[in-house]
Write an enzyme that holds these catalytic residues in place. Structure first.
Site, PDB file in Angstrom:
ATOM      1  CG  HIS A 238      -0.153  -0.030   2.538  1.00 38.83           C
ATOM      2  ND1 HIS A 238       0.620  -1.102   2.918  1.00 38.83           N
ATOM      3  CD2 HIS A 238      -0.041   0.877   3.524  1.00 38.83           C
ATOM      4  CE1 HIS A 238       1.155  -0.859   4.099  1.00 38.83           C
ATOM      5  NE2 HIS A 238       0.784   0.334   4.480  1.00 38.83           N
ATOM      6  CB  CYS A 239       3.811   2.279   1.452  1.00 42.36           C
ATOM      7  SG  CYS A 239       2.816   2.490   2.941  1.00 42.36           S
ATOM      8  CB  ILE A 240       7.160   0.892  -1.890  1.00 46.62           C
ATOM      9  CG1 ILE A 240       7.625   0.869  -0.427  1.00 46.62           C
ATOM     10  CG2 ILE A 240       8.351   1.194  -2.785  1.00 46.62           C
ATOM     11  CD1 ILE A 240       8.611  -0.230  -0.116  1.00 46.62           C
TER      12      ILE A 240
ATOM     13  CG  ASP B 234       3.285   6.133  -0.098  1.00 44.55           C
ATOM     14  OD1 ASP B 234       2.099   5.980  -0.437  1.00 44.55           O
ATOM     15  OD2 ASP B 234       3.741   5.761   0.988  1.00 44.55           O
TER      16      ASP B 234
END
Length: 444
Positions: free
Chosen positions: A274-276, A279
């Site tokens: 859900h991030c890298i 973002d």
């Protein structure tokens, strides 16, 4: 210090303040349990009625979060889940932990944040602390959340306290849980900062105050851009060293013996989670407003996004060399659907993209994942939803033309895989680390 500020600070100090958390998933639920363990009454909000019911039964529904702490919090009267957002007037502090995905055009999608802010605004009362935790571009809290909350007449820093504290969860990390990870905190003024520090300081071991909301927002982006760029670097090195006949995994293992100046990152089949994968594009989007090119960040994104196609090409090449055929008509077993080892989270998983690419070239794909029994519905891969994981044994392994290791779960017996599969294409170096027979193993 105003009376309202002092009263809320005292309530936080005595653990009488009710903590409300919007979003009870991978970020919100661990945070809720941390506050409940610290002695706060916690009221959790989620739009998923079945999830609310599951949580109120004392079951987390997440493999890496055990049921026992949740059941204990419920028994102690310190946790309740609800889908009734009219109850947002009850908490003294409201923490927003909702997704911030990208649109189909790879632009920030803040619809969940805006919807949460609007729900809060409808129930907002004076002297509540509102904290955004969702990852986003610098300026979101001040430019998007604050105007929505102030539309009813309350003013940030006077009758409303607003802060930003980025989530830093790492699902499945056995060494660092919510309490152990330092909490970055930025406030909209000194009063909000003091309240947010007091609140988080009661539940985590260390808080790190920063000078503004935007600085706190930038910290989280910086952390994940750093990872994205370095993963892209080792992915590119993998391509170069492979062409030279050099094992990039051996290179990294040797390089990391240097006690300074080097930090190991590892290649893989593509980015997930859900991030890298997401973002960095929040910052590249915002940078356009300032007419600044983000070439380095975008190049890293291009390299990482290209990795699934590289893996499929290596798979096709290995099939051709071993059996004199490519992917068309080949039966492939993908090991690991989750985006990282030892979790059940398939968000942005490169494995799902690998399945689609293989099937687009005429292959047929099944999968085994000890933590993902069924592929859940996803916005990007709806056609794969509902497929079930196969058991893993010698006969099943032998029935496929190739086994593609995409996620290196600890629960998989890689010696068994290497011994009975006709061909193994390993993107995680799992077989070598397990000391398996490498005769039929190709690294990719």
């Amino acid at each position: 210090m105003t009376n309202a500020h002092a009263d809320l600070l005292a309530r936080i100090g005595s653990r009488d303040a009710v903590v409300g958390i919007i979003g009870l998933g991978y970020v919100g639920l661990p945070l809720a349990l941390a506050f409940a363990k610290a002695g706060f009454p916690v009221l959790g909000f989620d739009i998923n009625a079945s999830r609310v019911a599951l949580l109120n039964e004392g079951r987390t529904g997440l493999r890496h979060i055990p049921d026992a702490p949740l059941a204990e919090s419920i028994a102690a009267g310190r946790f309740e889940a609800t889908g009734d957002f009219d109850r947002l007037a009850e908490p003294d502090a409201i923490l927003i932990c909702v997704p911030t995905p990208l649109t189909a055009q790879r632009e920030p999608d803040l619809s969940f944040v805006a919807a949460s802010a609007n729900q809060i605004a409808r129930a907002l009362r004076p002297n509540q602390l509102v904290v955004l935790e969702s990852t986003t571009w610098p300026g979101t809290t001040a430019e998007i959340v604050r105007p929505i909350l102030e539309a009813g007449g309350l003013r940030s820093g006077e009758t409303l306290f607003l802060a930003y504290s980025p989530e830093r969860e790492d699902p499945g990390n056995a060494d660092y849980g919510t309490r152990d990870i330092p909490k970055i905190v930025g406030g909209d003024g000194p009063a909000a900062l003091e309240l947010a520090l007091a609140l988080y300081g009661a539940a985590v071991e260390r808080c790190v105050p920063v000078g503004s909301l935007a600085t706190a927002e930038a910290v989280k982006l910086t952390e994940n851009i750093f990872r994205s760029v370095n993963i892209a670097l080792v992915n590119e090195l993998k391509l170069i060293y492979d062409a030279m006949g050099i094992d990039v995994w051996e290179v990294i293992e040797a390089a990391k013996t240097k006690p300074f100046g080097f930090m190991p990152f590892y290649p893989g089949p593509g980015l997930g989670g859900h991030c890298i994968p997401i973002d960095p594009f929040y910052l590249t989007w915002k940078a356009r407003e300032y007419e600044i090119a983000t070439r380095f960040i975008e190049l890293a994104g291009e390299i990482n996004t290209a990795m699934p196609r590289h893996v499929v090409s290596r798979l096709a090449e290995a099939l051709d060399r071993r059996f004199g055929r490519g992917l068309n008509g080949a039966r492939v077993l993908v090991l690991g659907l989750a985006y990282k080892k030892n979790v059940d989270d398939t968000r942005e998983s490169a494995s799902l993209r690998l399945v689609e690419l293989i099937e687009a070239r005429g292959g047929s794909v099944a999968f085994h994942d000890p933590h993902v029994p069924v592929i859940p519905p996803t916005r990007e891969h709806m056609g794969l939803a509902g497929r079930s994981s196969l058991p893993l044994d010698a006969d099943i392994l032998a029935g496929f033309d190739a086994v593609l290791i995409a996620t290196d779960h600890d629960a998989v017996d890689y010696a068994l895989v290497a011994s009975h599969a006709r061909l193994v294409v390993d993107t995680r170096n799992a077989c070598a680390r397990a000391g398996a027979d490498m005769t039929n193993v190709v690294k990719a």
